[in-house]
Write a protein that holds these residues in place. Structure first.
Motif, mmCIF file in Angstrom:
data_model
loop_
_atom_site.group_PDB
_atom_site.id
_atom_site.type_symbol
_atom_site.label_atom_id
_atom_site.label_comp_id
_atom_site.label_asym_id
_atom_site.label_seq_id
_atom_site.Cartn_x
_atom_site.Cartn_y
_atom_site.Cartn_z
ATOM 1 N N SER A 70 57.283 35.538 26.150
ATOM 2 C CA SER A 70 56.676 34.361 26.697
ATOM 3 C C SER A 70 57.690 33.097 26.137
ATOM 4 C CB SER A 70 55.384 34.346 26.104
ATOM 5 O OG SER A 70 54.579 35.514 26.408
ATOM 6 N N GLN A 72 59.047 31.097 28.116
ATOM 7 C CA GLN A 72 58.809 29.907 28.945
ATOM 8 C C GLN A 72 57.743 29.110 28.382
ATOM 9 O OE1 GLN A 72 58.203 32.879 29.832
ATOM 10 N NE2 GLN A 72 56.046 33.031 31.075
ATOM 11 N N TYR A 73 56.545 29.587 27.857
ATOM 12 C CA TYR A 73 55.513 29.099 26.881
ATOM 13 C C TYR A 73 56.010 28.314 25.961
ATOM 14 C CZ TYR A 73 52.348 31.637 30.379
ATOM 15 O OH TYR A 73 51.815 32.298 31.356
ATOM 16 N N TRP A 76 57.917 25.121 26.812
ATOM 17 C CA TRP A 76 57.158 24.027 27.209
ATOM 18 C C TRP A 76 56.099 23.482 26.110
ATOM 19 C CZ3 TRP A 76 57.311 20.420 30.808
ATOM 20 C CH2 TRP A 76 58.058 20.676 31.813
ATOM 21 N N ASP A 127 47.876 34.189 28.620
ATOM 22 C CA ASP A 127 48.648 33.259 29.502
ATOM 23 C C ASP A 127 47.812 31.908 29.943
ATOM 24 O OD1 ASP A 127 50.678 34.948 29.619
ATOM 25 O OD2 ASP A 127 50.167 35.572 31.739
ATOM 26 N N ALA A 130 47.869 29.784 26.681
ATOM 27 C CA ALA A 130 49.187 29.006 26.572
ATOM 28 C C ALA A 130 49.239 27.958 27.802
ATOM 29 C CB ALA A 130 50.349 29.956 26.742
ATOM 30 N N ILE A 131 48.622 28.090 28.868
ATOM 31 C CA ILE A 131 48.589 26.859 29.886
ATOM 32 C C ILE A 131 47.931 25.965 29.484
ATOM 33 C CG2 ILE A 131 48.109 26.321 32.354
ATOM 34 C CD1 ILE A 131 48.986 29.288 33.075
ATOM 35 N N ILE A 134 49.561 23.781 26.900
ATOM 36 C CA ILE A 134 50.524 22.989 27.521
ATOM 37 C C ILE A 134 49.757 21.733 27.918
ATOM 38 C CG2 ILE A 134 52.178 22.884 29.321
ATOM 39 C CD1 ILE A 134 53.047 25.719 28.510
#
Length: 599
Positions: A70, A72-73, A76, A127, A130-131, A134
């Motif tokens: 992960s 990309q998470y 960010w 996921d 995580a979003i 962010i």
């Protein structure tokens, strides 16, 4: 005795009285209220910028995310906070000059606190979690941008010229020491529960927000009618956002490449961002009421001070991350610390950096109040450059004393630079431009931090891409485990790097996924060696240290460039509402700078 003067004229529609700011900015005791409140806010915002560096393993475990799949998470959550603050600071500074610095600072304090509460309450996992993290970090970053863009201006309004260096020094100490103390706090709280990492800000945020709304007051000269520069805001925010997002995604693998610098979308983002940023000063010279007055760059202390601030941030912005990787992934495991405990101990072993800054930050501010920022800030950046050179020549299994000495020198140097440089910049502009000046100063520093992380990561990942596979093969051959080479070679260099950053042993994680038949071909003692705390750090070190040394040498060179810019800033210079450019602390010599009529 000769003095120099400027003619800082009021803008159309402004109500700017002659002389110093009206009450309450100079009421007895008000300056200490302003200092204490903004210091708490700066410290809290800075702690939340770094606390996540140490606590990411606990956070990822808490929301059931595998950090090695992960990436990309991770980027960010790591870099999104800095990107948002960097892109909004200048616009928020300009808005504060229109609508009131204290008013927008108070709103920012409240937004930051709300973001902290949302982070603590994050409901999702995987996921979705995580979003959510962010998004909530972005809300928190918006509040931090209001705080960063107005704190220096509020202090400059509240303190007389001969005390601003001291006040800004204490404020800068809170900001930078907060970055380092955040590492220690994150390591402690993550042991108990990852949500505590965000909860710790809530009581300070609630009390600080109420206190700010009740006690902080607007100086009278800030009330004026001005238009919002829509095109200037769009070009600056859009350009910087697109550019920094491009930098972030360039760090992600693309196709068979370990990084995304060849990704067409990354190239497009970087080119578009640069074009919009190039258009920004052109737009600002053509609109009737610009977001940022480009004539401020004609002021010597402003121009060279901000250039030095940006260059110094470019040198040191990525240092904290690479030092954490060095400690957590290599040095601490080699000295007997388990991978699970390395996040906490990395924060402890970096304390000399904090101590150096805490000691020198306020002291350098007091010195700059009397003698100016020129030579003490220059010496500070020279010391930072020397500390980089010491770090560059250390072996991976170094003795702690020279490492601690290098960190102490770096902390002392940053303390000698930061508060005098901030005071010199804020003193050099007319009072009605302090909000946007504070925003510009913070924008350049935060942008430098994000670019620095991109630069340091790129140097290290490129080096690892070339050096890690052969180092892994050689290390496997040395323990008679070459049959595992095809499986372990699946560990990408970026995965190895961020496993080290997060305090994981990727070999242990990979071994659990291997077939029992393959594992049966390897002696139990060899498996114990591969999954222990020594083999992977030693293997990583051989590939990691050359690129790390190169990044430190580059950091040293950039620091010396910042020192040259500091020396070019000129002597002490203070612009006040009445247009007077004050003489230096001795009161005997004229200023070595000419004033500029800044509308």
């Amino acid at each position: 005795m000769k003095t120099l003067e400027t003619t800082a004229q009021p803008e159309p529609g402004s109500r700017m009285p002659a002389g110093e700011p009206a009450a309450p900015a100079r009421e007895p005791g008000y300056k200490w209220i302003a200092l204490s409140n903004t210091t708490i806010a700066m410290f809290m915002a800075a702690v939340n910028g770094s606390i996540i560096l140490i606590s990411l393993p606990a956070i990822f475990n808490g929301i059931n995310i595998n950090p090695l799949t992960s990436f990309q998470y991770l980027l960010w959550i790591l870099m999104g906070y800095g990107i948002v603050t960097a892109t909004l600071l200048l616009s928020f500074g300009r808005l504060s000059d229109i609508y009131g610095r204290v008013r927008l600072y108070n709103i920012g304090f409240a937004i930051f606190t709300a973001g902290s509460i949302l982070l603590f309450l994050t409901p999702g996992t995987g996921d979705a979690g995580a979003i959510e993290l962010i998004v909530f970090r972005i809300i928190q970053a918006i509040g931090a941008a209001f705080i960063f863009s107005n704190s220096a201006a509020i202090l400059t309004d509240a303190f007389p010229p001969d005390e601003r260096g001291k006040a800004l020094g204490l404020n800068q100490v809170a900001a930078l020491s907060g970055q380092f103390i955040g590492l220690l706090i994150g390591g402690i709280l993550a042991v108990f529960n990852w949500r505590y990492v965000f909860l710790i800000s809530v009581p300070f945020g609630v009390i600080g927000t109420i206190w700010a709304f009740l006690k902080l007051k607007e100086p009278a000269y800030q009330k004026r009618s001005r238009k919002i520069d829509i095109w200037g805001n769009l070009s600056f925010i859009g350009g910087l956002t697109i550019f920094l997002v491009g930098i972030t995604y360039a760090l992600l693998p693309y196709g068979s490449a370990s990084m995304g610098w060849g990704n067409p979308w990354v190239i497009t983002a970087l080119v578009t961002g640069v074009l919009l940023l190039v258009a920004f000063p052109i737009i600002e010279t053509r609109v009737s009421d610009p977001m940022f007055c480009m004539d401020l760059f004609k002021i010597r202390n402003f121009a060279f001070g901000n250039a030095a601030g940006f260059i110094s941030a470019l040198a040191r912005g990525g240092v904290m991350v690479v030092l954490i990787i060095l400690l957590q992934g290599i040095w601490l495991p080699l000295h007997g610390y388990s991978f699970e405990s390395t996040p906490f101990w990395a924060g402890v072993y970096m304390l000399p950096l904090t101590i150096g800054f805490v000691v020198m930050g306020p002291l350098s501010g007091i010195i700059s109040d009397k003698y100016g920022a020129r030579w003490i800030s220059t010496l500070g950046m020279v010391l930072v450059g020397i500390s980089f050179l010491i770090l560059a020549i250390l072996p991976y299994n170094f003795s702690y004393l020279p490492f601690a000495l290098a960190l102490l020198i770096m902390g002392l140097g940053n303390g000698m630079f930061s508060s005098p440089n901030a005071a010199a910049i804020m003193n050099s502009v007319p009072p009605h431009q302090r909000g946007v000046t504070s925003g510009m100063m913070s924008t350049l520093v935060n942008s430098g931090f994000v670019l620095s992380m991109g630069m340091f990561f790129t140097i290290i990942v490129v080096g690892l891409t070339n050096a890690f596979p052969p180092a892994l093969s050689s290390a496997l051959a040395a323990v008679n485990a070459t049959q595992l080479a095809p499986a372990l070679s699946a560990i990408p260099p970026t995965g190895a790097l961020f496993a080290a950053f997060l305090g994981y042993n990727p070999v242990q994680m990979t071994m659990t996924a291997l077939s029992p038949a393959l594992l049966a071909t390897v002696a139990p003692a060899t498996i114990a060696t591969l999954t222990g705390v020594v083999w992977f750090p030693a293997t990583l070190a051989g590939a990691f240290m050359p690129s790390l040394a190169l990044s430190f040498y580059i950091g040293a060179g950039i620091s010396f460039v910042a020192a040259v810019l500091c020396a070019m800033r000129g002597e002490k210079y203070v612009e006040e509402i009445d247009g007077t450019a004050r003489t230096n602390g001795s009161g005997t010599d004229p200023q070595e700078v000419s004033g500029v009529n800044v509308k």
